[in-house]
Design a protein around this motif. Structure first.
Motif, short mmCIF file in Angstrom:
data_model
loop_
_atom_site.label_atom_id
_atom_site.label_comp_id
_atom_site.label_asym_id
_atom_site.label_seq_id
_atom_site.Cartn_x
_atom_site.Cartn_y
_atom_site.Cartn_z
N PRO A 105 0.80 -1.24 0.00
CA PRO A 105 0.00 0.00 0.00
C PRO A 105 0.83 1.28 0.00
N GLU A 106 1.91 1.32 0.77
CA GLU A 106 2.72 2.55 0.83
C GLU A 106 3.30 2.90 -0.55
N VAL A 107 3.67 1.87 -1.30
CA VAL A 107 4.21 2.08 -2.65
C VAL A 107 3.10 2.61 -3.54
N ARG A 108 1.94 1.98 -3.48
CA ARG A 108 0.83 2.38 -4.36
C ARG A 108 0.40 3.82 -4.08
N LEU A 109 0.28 4.16 -2.77
CA LEU A 109 -0.19 5.50 -2.45
C LEU A 109 0.73 6.57 -3.04
N LYS A 110 2.02 6.31 -2.98
CA LYS A 110 2.97 7.29 -3.53
C LYS A 110 2.86 7.37 -5.06
N MET A 111 2.74 6.23 -5.71
CA MET A 111 2.65 6.22 -7.18
C MET A 111 1.34 6.88 -7.64
N VAL A 112 0.26 6.57 -6.93
CA VAL A 112 -1.05 7.12 -7.32
C VAL A 112 -1.06 8.65 -7.20
N GLU A 113 -0.38 9.15 -6.17
CA GLU A 113 -0.28 10.61 -5.99
C GLU A 113 0.39 11.24 -7.23
N LEU A 114 1.47 10.61 -7.67
CA LEU A 114 2.18 11.11 -8.87
C LEU A 114 1.28 11.01 -10.10
N GLN A 115 0.57 9.90 -10.22
CA GLN A 115 -0.29 9.68 -11.40
C GLN A 115 -1.41 10.71 -11.46
N ARG A 116 -2.03 10.98 -10.30
CA ARG A 116 -3.14 11.96 -10.29
C ARG A 116 -2.61 13.37 -10.57
N ALA A 117 -1.40 13.65 -10.10
CA ALA A 117 -0.82 14.98 -10.35
C ALA A 117 -0.58 15.17 -11.85
N ILE A 118 -0.16 14.11 -12.53
CA ILE A 118 0.10 14.21 -13.98
C ILE A 118 -1.22 14.44 -14.73
N ALA A 119 -2.30 13.82 -14.25
CA ALA A 119 -3.59 13.92 -14.95
C ALA A 119 -4.34 15.22 -14.65
N LYS A 120 -3.90 15.92 -13.63
CA LYS A 120 -4.65 17.09 -13.16
C LYS A 120 -4.86 18.15 -14.24
N GLY A 121 -6.12 18.43 -14.52
CA GLY A 121 -6.46 19.53 -15.43
C GLY A 121 -6.18 19.28 -16.90
N LYS A 122 -5.72 18.07 -17.25
CA LYS A 122 -5.50 17.89 -18.69
C LYS A 122 -6.06 16.55 -19.18
N SER A 123 -6.12 16.43 -20.50
CA SER A 123 -6.60 15.19 -21.09
C SER A 123 -5.49 14.15 -21.06
N VAL A 124 -5.83 12.95 -20.62
CA VAL A 124 -4.82 11.89 -20.58
C VAL A 124 -5.44 10.54 -20.93
N VAL A 125 -4.58 9.66 -21.41
CA VAL A 125 -4.94 8.26 -21.50
C VAL A 125 -3.91 7.57 -20.61
N MET A 126 -4.41 6.79 -19.66
CA MET A 126 -3.51 6.17 -18.67
C MET A 126 -3.74 4.67 -18.72
N ASP A 127 -2.66 3.88 -18.70
CA ASP A 127 -2.89 2.43 -18.63
C ASP A 127 -2.27 1.82 -17.39
N GLY A 128 -2.90 0.75 -16.91
CA GLY A 128 -2.43 0.10 -15.69
C GLY A 128 -3.33 -1.03 -15.27
N ARG A 129 -3.52 -1.16 -13.96
CA ARG A 129 -4.37 -2.24 -13.43
C ARG A 129 -5.57 -1.70 -12.66
N ASP A 130 -5.41 -0.46 -12.14
CA ASP A 130 -6.41 0.11 -11.21
C ASP A 130 -6.80 1.52 -11.62
N ILE A 131 -6.64 1.86 -12.88
CA ILE A 131 -6.90 3.26 -13.28
C ILE A 131 -8.40 3.56 -13.20
N GLY A 132 -9.21 2.70 -13.79
CA GLY A 132 -10.66 2.93 -13.78
C GLY A 132 -11.30 2.71 -12.41
#
Ligand code: CDP
Length: 222
Positions: A105-132
């Motif tokens: 969980p500690e690893v995921r929380l840190k990665m998800v924070e980065l992922q959401r920051a990248i998506a903030k306010g712009k159009s993105v296509v993101m791939d992974g396991r838990d995006i949706g």
């Protein structure tokens, strides 16, 4: 075009990155391969001799990790503590390690924070396991790509052989099976289809057919 976020989830070898790249180029929007981040974390652990399944040690390791994603040259480059590791993260050892660190969980929380920051306010296509299901649950378009184990093994094998990697079909199959099981059975944000995702079984489909189908959904939305 109004802002759109597109989530593409599914197991290894289902074709997520090929399709996500296509969508990103066609729509001119950012593509984020979230798996690369877990791979970079695993690479650091392997280099430092840390057991990728040791929660306490991994939690400590991610506290001070610096993962940066650079999109400047039209493709994603991954930097680990300022070193470009985009190619080094593709080995079988790192793939398995990524699946292990991704259960923490500690690893995921840190990665998800980065992922959401990248998506903030712009159009993105993101791939992974838990995006949706977890990272971007409000995505306008959610796709869950699957294919049979045999077909996914074949695709990953061909991809690795074309990169000059020395692998056997059997090794590739075992690696994928290991990750499928690990990714689907973890407690925190496992690999899963979101309730409102469109599932596409790509076993007998070409890349063009899958791309056309998904572009159809996107055009209907716009
Ligand atoms: O490209 P491939 O499907 O082989 O794997 P990847 O997308 O690079 O992801 C590597 C590993 O990271 C996966 O096996 C998952 O365990 C993990 N991962 C995850 O847990 N959540 C994500 N959003 C993306 C990857």
């Amino acid at each position: 075009m109004r802002r759109i976020t597109i989530a593409i989830d599914g197991p290894a070898g289902a074709g997520k990155s090929t399709i996500a790249k296509y969508i990103s180029q066609t729509l001119g929007i950012t593509y984020l391969d979230t798996g690369a981040m877990y791979r970079a974390v695993a690479l650091k652990a392997i280099r430092e001799g840390v057991d990728t399944r040791d929660r306490e040690k991994m939690a400590l390791l991610v506290k001070n990790i610096c993962i940066r994603i650079d999109f400047s040259e039209g493709e994603q480059r991954v930097f680990l503590d300022n070193e470009d590791v985009s190619e080094k993260i593709r080995s079988a050892q790192v793939s398995q390690g990524a699946s292990d660190v991704a259960t923490i969980p500690e690893v995921r929380l840190k990665m998800v924070e980065l992922q959401r920051a990248i998506a903030k306010g712009k159009s993105v296509v993101m791939d992974g396991r838990d995006i949706g299901t977890y990272v971007l649950p409000d995505s306008e378009i959610k796709i869950f790509l699957t294919a049979s184990l045999e077909e996914r093994t074949r695709r990953r094998y061909m991809e690795q052989v074309s990169k000059g990697m020395d692998v056997s079909l059997d090794e590739v199959r075992k690696g994928i099976e290991y990750r499928d099981k690990n990714d689907s059975s973890r407690d925190f944000a496992p690999l899963a289809k979101a309730r409102d995702a469109i599932e596409i079984d790509t076993t007998h489909m070409t890349v063009e057919e899958v791309a056309r189908k998904i572009m159809g959904f996107i055009e209907r939305f716009q």
